[in-house]
Design a protein around this motif. Structure first.
Motif, PDB file in Angstrom:
ATOM      1  N   ILE A   1       0.798  -1.235   0.000  1.00 35.78           N
ATOM      2  CA  ILE A   1       0.000   0.000   0.000  1.00 35.78           C
ATOM      3  C   ILE A   1       0.830   1.285   0.000  1.00 35.78           C
ATOM      4  N   THR A   2       2.138   1.194   0.259  1.00 34.82           N
ATOM      5  CA  THR A   2       2.927   2.427   0.346  1.00 34.82           C
ATOM      6  C   THR A   2       2.878   3.206  -0.963  1.00 34.82           C
ATOM      7  N   PRO A   3       2.720   4.529  -0.897  1.00 38.79           N
ATOM      8  CA  PRO A   3       2.700   5.341  -2.115  1.00 38.79           C
ATOM      9  C   PRO A   3       4.100   5.611  -2.679  1.00 38.79           C
ATOM     10  N   THR A   4       5.133   5.231  -1.938  1.00 36.05           N
ATOM     11  CA  THR A   4       6.505   5.456  -2.393  1.00 36.05           C
ATOM     12  C   THR A   4       6.786   4.673  -3.665  1.00 36.05           C
ATOM     13  N   LYS A   5       7.393   5.329  -4.635  1.00 35.57           N
ATOM     14  CA  LYS A   5       7.680   4.685  -5.914  1.00 35.57           C
ATOM     15  C   LYS A   5       8.739   3.591  -5.760  1.00 35.57           C
TER      16      LYS A   5
END
Length: 270
Positions: free
Chosen positions: A172-176
């Motif tokens: 779920i992390t939004p980090t690319k």
């Protein structure tokens, strides 16, 4: 050996000793360490020598003269010295949790590179950490860190030891999913296919640029920032230059726009 850990360093003996202690205490033992040394003094060599008899793995010291920031150049030299077909890149200021190498091996997959992150510590706690704290894994304990002055925040969830939670957070992390020099692994053949690190680049995004060329090659990335944990020790960055940063951005934008895979000034000089 299953894997080569490539660690960059430059005149940071105290931090490097803590990092090497972290690799002395890995659950996975079947790997080598390659130190990519961008011109450090004899003090760094002394630290490496002091760990040579302590390590359960081989350690290779790749050094070049100090002629300014040449991280890409020393990384390319280290890649050629590595004896395995799978490479884990990290820095001499990032202490690995004891399962760090094991997690990279667990998630490795043909056609992918692994994108990890770090948990950054303030200078006061960075200095406080002893080799004993690393052996006991205190520095990865939320309780120990907050007891020693670290403010509680959601970012501390990176240090969770619950596998299912870590996998969920990776998802779920939004980090690319980028190629991060402090915590990324890939197949050596893929890195050679894009001609390694771009020696036209100084500090600022040089690792991301390599990842972008891997994407252009057709290599994908997997997020493991919550599974493969390392803690980042604080330090000054006297090598930062806004002009060089801007130049690097221009190189990256050009390569993305023109779908560049192989750069001219890499491992091979084309």
């Amino acid at each position: 050996m299953k894997l080569s850990v490539i660690i960059t360093t430059y005149n940071s003996e105290e931090w490097l000793a803590k990092v090497l202690e972290g690799y002395c205490n890995q659950t996975e033992k079947d790997f080598e360490v390659v130190i990519a040394d961008d011109g450090s003094t004899e003090k760094t060599k002394e630290v490496i020598t002091s760990f040579s008899s302590k390590l359960k793995y081989s350690i290779i010291h790749v050094w070049q003269p100090d002629e300014g920031f040449q991280k890409c150049k020393i990384l390319n030299k280290a890649v050629l010295k590595a004896n395995t077909d799978y490479l884990l890149f990290t820095d001499g200021d990032c202490i690995p949790r004891r399962d760090f190498v094991a997690q990279h091996l667990k998630y490795k997959e043909e056609g992918y590179f692994l994108s990890g992150g770090y948990f950054k510590l303030p200078l006061s706690i960075s200095k406080l950490i002893s080799l004993e704290n690393i052996i006991k894994q205190d520095c990865f304990s939320i309780r120990w860190l907050t007891k020693n002055g670290l403010k509680y925040s959601f970012k501390l969830s990176k240090l969770t030891k619950i596998s299912l939670f870590a996998q969920f957070m990776n998802w779920i992390t939004p980090t690319k999913k980028t190629f991060n020099g402090h915590n990324t692994s890939c197949f050596k053949k893929d890195l050679l296919a894009v001609n390694g690190f771009n020696e036209d680049m100084k500090y600022g995004g040089l690792d991301r640029e390599l990842g972008e060329r891997l994407f252009n090659l057709g290599i994908l990335s997997k997020q493991i920032r919550y599974s493969a944990i390392c803690i980042h020790l604080d330090h000054e960055r006297g090598y930062f230059s806004q002009d060089e940063w801007n130049k690097n951005l221009e190189i990256r934008n050009y390569n993305i726009k023109h779908n560049i895979i192989k750069i001219k000034n890499g491992i091979e000089k084309l």
